[in-house]
Design a protein around this motif. Structure first.
Motif, PDB file in Angstrom:
ATOM      1  N   UNK A 195      16.101  13.469   5.004  1.00  0.00           N
ATOM      2  CA  UNK A 195      16.066  14.873   4.590  1.00  0.00           C
ATOM      3  C   UNK A 195      14.658  15.084   4.415  1.00  0.00           C
ATOM      4  N   UNK A 196      14.253  16.004   5.034  1.00  0.00           N
ATOM      5  CA  UNK A 196      12.881  16.671   4.941  1.00  0.00           C
ATOM      6  C   UNK A 196      12.649  17.905   4.536  1.00  0.00           C
ATOM      7  N   UNK A 202       8.149  14.056  -1.227  1.00  0.00           N
ATOM      8  CA  UNK A 202       8.459  12.511  -1.316  1.00  0.00           C
ATOM      9  C   UNK A 202      10.111  12.626  -1.472  1.00  0.00           C
ATOM     10  N   UNK A 203      10.752  11.612  -0.965  1.00  0.00           N
ATOM     11  CA  UNK A 203      11.878  11.382  -1.043  1.00  0.00           C
ATOM     12  C   UNK A 203      12.297   9.881  -1.532  1.00  0.00           C
ATOM     13  N   UNK A 204      13.258   9.454  -2.148  1.00  0.00           N
ATOM     14  CA  UNK A 204      13.379   8.092  -2.553  1.00  0.00           C
ATOM     15  C   UNK A 204      12.825   7.789  -3.818  1.00  0.00           C
ATOM     16  N   UNK A 205      13.522   6.963  -4.752  1.00  0.00           N
ATOM     17  CA  UNK A 205      13.227   6.401  -5.996  1.00  0.00           C
ATOM     18  C   UNK A 205      12.186   5.062  -5.364  1.00  0.00           C
ATOM     19  N   UNK A 206      11.426   4.805  -6.542  1.00  0.00           N
ATOM     20  CA  UNK A 206      10.590   4.029  -6.672  1.00  0.00           C
ATOM     21  C   UNK A 206      11.097   2.491  -5.982  1.00  0.00           C
ATOM     22  N   UNK A 207      12.483   2.521  -6.343  1.00  0.00           N
ATOM     23  CA  UNK A 207      12.870   0.898  -5.832  1.00  0.00           C
ATOM     24  C   UNK A 207      13.810   1.243  -4.705  1.00  0.00           C
ATOM     25  N   UNK A 208      13.774   2.140  -4.097  1.00  0.00           N
ATOM     26  CA  UNK A 208      14.787   2.602  -3.038  1.00  0.00           C
ATOM     27  C   UNK A 208      14.314   1.790  -1.836  1.00  0.00           C
ATOM     28  N   UNK A 209      15.324   1.442  -0.889  1.00  0.00           N
ATOM     29  CA  UNK A 209      15.018   0.549   0.346  1.00  0.00           C
ATOM     30  C   UNK A 209      14.243   1.507   1.493  1.00  0.00           C
ATOM     31  N   UNK A 210      14.471   2.886   1.245  1.00  0.00           N
ATOM     32  CA  UNK A 210      13.717   3.807   2.208  1.00  0.00           C
ATOM     33  C   UNK A 210      12.937   4.738   1.328  1.00  0.00           C
ATOM     34  N   UNK A 211      11.610   5.136   1.733  1.00  0.00           N
ATOM     35  CA  UNK A 211      10.827   6.221   1.308  1.00  0.00           C
ATOM     36  C   UNK A 211      10.478   7.069   2.403  1.00  0.00           C
ATOM     37  N   UNK A 212      10.574   8.319   1.953  1.00  0.00           N
ATOM     38  CA  UNK A 212       9.987   9.431   3.038  1.00  0.00           C
ATOM     39  C   UNK A 212       8.880  10.217   2.200  1.00  0.00           C
ATOM     40  N   UNK A 213       7.882  10.247   2.956  1.00  0.00           N
ATOM     41  CA  UNK A 213       6.652  10.922   2.500  1.00  0.00           C
ATOM     42  C   UNK A 213       6.323  11.966   3.651  1.00  0.00           C
ATOM     43  N   UNK A 252       0.739  -1.310  -0.145  1.00  0.00           N
ATOM     44  CA  UNK A 252      -0.009   0.016  -0.061  1.00  0.00           C
ATOM     45  C   UNK A 252       0.866   1.390   0.090  1.00  0.00           C
ATOM     46  N   UNK A 253       1.980   1.185   0.583  1.00  0.00           N
ATOM     47  CA  UNK A 253       2.973   2.421   0.623  1.00  0.00           C
ATOM     48  C   UNK A 253       3.296   2.857  -0.730  1.00  0.00           C
ATOM     49  N   UNK A 254       3.595   2.066  -1.791  1.00  0.00           N
ATOM     50  CA  UNK A 254       3.938   2.284  -2.916  1.00  0.00           C
ATOM     51  C   UNK A 254       2.691   2.543  -3.756  1.00  0.00           C
ATOM     52  N   UNK A 255       1.658   2.006  -3.647  1.00  0.00           N
ATOM     53  CA  UNK A 255       0.509   2.225  -4.311  1.00  0.00           C
ATOM     54  C   UNK A 255      -0.168   3.741  -4.009  1.00  0.00           C
ATOM     55  N   UNK A 256      -0.133   3.931  -2.734  1.00  0.00           N
ATOM     56  CA  UNK A 256      -0.720   5.236  -2.376  1.00  0.00           C
ATOM     57  C   UNK A 256       0.345   6.544  -2.690  1.00  0.00           C
ATOM     58  N   UNK A 257       1.371   6.131  -2.709  1.00  0.00           N
ATOM     59  CA  UNK A 257       2.427   7.030  -3.150  1.00  0.00           C
ATOM     60  C   UNK A 257       2.626   7.501  -4.479  1.00  0.00           C
ATOM     61  N   UNK A 258       2.254   6.580  -5.317  1.00  0.00           N
ATOM     62  CA  UNK A 258       2.496   6.758  -6.726  1.00  0.00           C
ATOM     63  C   UNK A 258       0.884   7.099  -7.312  1.00  0.00           C
TER      64      UNK A 258
END
Length: 704
Positions: A639-640, A599-610, A515-521
């Motif tokens: 990084x914020x 948002x921070x972090x590419x789609x396939x990155x191990x860490x996402x910031x939203x 869901x994190x990726x689905x919502x973010x995209x």
């Protein structure tokens, strides 16, 4: 080219400039507003004629991309009369302009076709493009495609679109723009799980905060086509069109076809910039429900009871929901006649008295007495063969040449272009809403359209218009009722449905990791307050994964939050966690549903910031999500982005649903509170806590 032939629209730092000196509208600039002197600069820079080494001259083809003007790519208009009048040259006849709109009318008198195009700029800088084609000839005109195209600069070298499937919607695909035509076609008769919503082009290595981004999206919920074409000359354009089926749009003499509106968005500050323009445009639409109309914390009972509708079980859910702070209780599939499983009942939208002998009133009274609103599930565009409707009107389903289409999920598609079928659905839904205190509809659409034929003719276009009319009529009769668009999860999320529905169900997958990726995209185009984001069960029913409540709650916070779980089985500790999270959501939803998404972090990155940053930049809420092992012993700093660089902020770790389990004992000092400038938070960042994979923490920043 002279200044009097240049026509200019501008808002929020975005400009569109159209040149008419060649006798056809030709877009010479769509992008950043350069400010004073822009038209003079364009008059100079666009006046030169490009010449290839072999001496070929590249003349402007204009918005219609006619072969008659020397254009060799895909034309905007593909129409003919039984093979005649197939090539066109449109001459400009009318130009009109205002501060917010440009309108152009052109005609090919020989072919007997008129076309119009209107560009309207929204306050956020989004350009809306409306086009109409009219048959001014005596014979029928078959329109095969009527597309909107906009130019991309030479600096646009990459593209993004989205693909997907059930429970795995909106997977992001990034690729180089190469010579030829790239087309993303949807032929399900609905937007589909595979829909891209929008297609984007961008400068090399553009990120969420940096680089220029251009995007187009169709305001349409039927068959669609999104395209990028780079011709042999090296010039590139981006376009969109309704994907018309054979013979679907044949215009009689004097008849017109209005293409679905196209939204075109540009930003010079990365993907977050273009998303923010789209979010602000949608937030300005009439009746938008957001920060000024708090989005109720919702419990949907599907994954709690499925078809087992028992008043005692549902009453226990009502009590549990009230205890944790739920504000809207939604009864899902199974309440109507004969609906004990998914083999029967669709089409008969009357309350099943075998299950509800006193109707839904006892349950609704129980829900309202607990201080909650009541919502109800419908799937009005579908019908089961085992239903009174199908037995009475089998001719009301889609099908061609007497064939009955293959069943999907034991159901067929009801042809709403039949006046009787439309009246049946509207009448039965209206009767239920009139007799019961329903304030919310979850409207599902669980299968694609197969052979969508009405009396032998393709009818996806008319079916799409019919569901728009149906939703609008329901809301006109019941202004207090909100409508959620659900389509086997996220298969009908698009900019067209966003003009008629209030909320989208993003996916049938409630696994927080997915869901994190689905919502973010999905938020590339849709603002968070329009996305249903629910806490699912401890073990996801679609993936089998087990996640902590804290992780599931952290992901569900960023949207129109809710719960999809049998919370009568929760432990007292879990109920306390849910209640704490629910109160945090209520206290902060005005920010979450009005701010700028970062948002921070590419789609396939191990860490996402939203994060979501308040319009005033006085406050922000961020989620730091560790999706998998980071590959190093110490993670990158957090990084914020989005804050006022010159202001000081107090940053704090908050735990609305309890603490994330750390994989190390070291907890950064800032977690207890620290004061830092917005510039330092964006450039240097905070030391990250070391977490297990599939964990998240929530961070607040408040101006001091």
């Amino acid at each position: 080219m002279t200044a009097q032939n240049l026509h200019h629209l501008s808002a929020a730092g975005v400009s569109l400039v159209v040149d008419t000196s060649s006798g056809t509208p030709h877009i010479i600039h769509w992008g950043e507003d350069w400010g004073k002197g822009m038209l003079a600069d364009l008059e100079v820079l666009s006046a030169e004629t490009a010449m290839a080494p072999n001496g070929d001259v590249s003349s402007p083809s204009g918005i219609w991309r006619e072969n008659a003007r020397g254009f060799y790519g895909r034309p905007a208009v593909r129409a003919h009369r039984a093979g005649a009048d197939w090539t066109h040259k449109f001459e400009l006849t009318t130009v009109s302009a205002s501060d917010t709109a440009l309108h152009f009318e052109s005609e090919d008198a020989a072919a007997g076709i008129r076309v119009t195009c209107t560009f309207t700029v929204a306050h956020s800088g989004v350009i809306l493009v409306d086009s109409t084609i009219t048959n001014s000839g005596a014979e029928g005109l078959q329109v095969e495609e009527f597309a909107t195209w906009l130019p991309l600069p030479d600096t646009a070298t990459e593209s993004i679109d989205f693909s997907g499937r059930w429970v795995n919607e909106r997977q992001l695909f990034r690729r180089d723009i190469q010579p030829g035509l790239w087309s993303r076609d949807i032929l399900e008769g609905r937007t589909s799980h595979d829909s891209t919503i929008m297609q984007f082009a961008m400068t090399d290595a553009a990120t969420f905060q940096n680089g220029s981004v251009w995007g187009v999206g169709l305001l349409w919920s039927g068959n669609t086509r999104h395209m990028i074409e780079r011709t042999a000359t090296g010039r590139t354009e981006i376009g969109a069109a309704e994907l018309l089926l054979p013979g679907e749009m044949i215009l009689d003499a004097g008849a017109s076809y209005r293409a679905p509106t196209v939204a075109a968005a540009f930003a010079s500050d990365g993907f977050d910039g273009v998303s923010h323009r789209l979010h602000e445009w949608l937030r300005a639409r009439p009746g938008h429900l957001g920060a000024n109309s708090p989005r109720p914390l919702t419990l949907n009972v599907w994954e709690a009871v499925y078809f087992d509708h028992s008043f005692d079980k549902l009453s226990a859910l009502v009590d549990a929901a009230a205890e944790v702070g739920v504000e809207r209780f939604v009864l899902d599939d199974g309440w109507f006649a004969g609906r004990r499983d998914d083999n029967a009942g669709l089409g008969d939208w009357v309350i099943d008295t075998a299950v509800w002998p006193e109707g839904l009133t006892p349950l609704i009274d129980r829900v309202q007495a607990a201080g909650m609103q009541f919502g109800l599930w419908f799937e009005g565009e579908m019908v089961n063969a085992n239903s009174e409707l199908y037995r009475t009107h089998p001719e009301w389903i889609f099908g061609a040449d007497g064939r009955i289409p293959a069943e999907v999920r034991n159901q067929q598609v009801l042809d709403l272009t039949h006046p009787g079928a439309y009246a049946h659905v509207l009448g039965q839904v209206d009767a239920v809403l009139s007799a019961n205190a329903v304030s919310y509809i979850k409207w599902d659409h669980n299968r694609p359209l197969v052979e969508p034929s009405h009396l032998g003719h393709a009818a996806v276009h008319e079916q799409t218009l019919a569901i728009y009319r149906l939703f609008d009529e329901i809301k006109q009769r019941h202004p207090h009722v909100e409508i959620e668009s659900c389509a086997s999860g996220g298969a009908r999320i698009d900019l067209g449905m966003a003009q008629h529905a209030d909320r989208f169900w993003a996916s049938d997958c409630n696994d927080a990791l997915e869901r994190e990726r689905i919502q973010r995209n999905t938020m590339f185009a849709i603002p968070p307050e329009m996305l249903g984001t629910h806490i699912g069960p401890t073990r996801s029913h679609t993936t089998g994964r087990v996640h902590t409540l804290q992780f599931r709650a952290a992901i569900a916070l960023f949207g129109h939050a809710g719960i999809e779980w049998d919370i009568t089985e929760c432990t007292p500790e879990e109920r306390a966690q849910l209640a704490s999270w629910a109160q945090y959501y209520k206290d902060h939803r005005a920010l979450l549903h009005s701010g700028r998404v970062v948002r921070q972090g590419d789609d396939d990155a191990p860490v996402h910031i939203m994060g979501v940053v308040a319009p005033s930049q006085d406050a922000a809420i961020y989620s730091y999500v560790q999706l998998r092992d980071i590959g190093s012993s110490i993670p990158a700093r957090i990084r914020l982005s989005g804050l006022d660089p010159d202001a000081r902020y107090r940053v704090t770790l908050v735990e609305p649903a309890g603490a994330a389990p750390p994989s190390a004992r070291s907890i950064p000092q800032w977690c207890a509170g620290a004061e830092v400038t917005g510039r330092a938070l964006a450039d240097k960042g905070l030391l990250a806590p070391i977490l297990f994979p599939e964990s998240a923490v929530t961070i607040e920043a408040k101006r001091v």
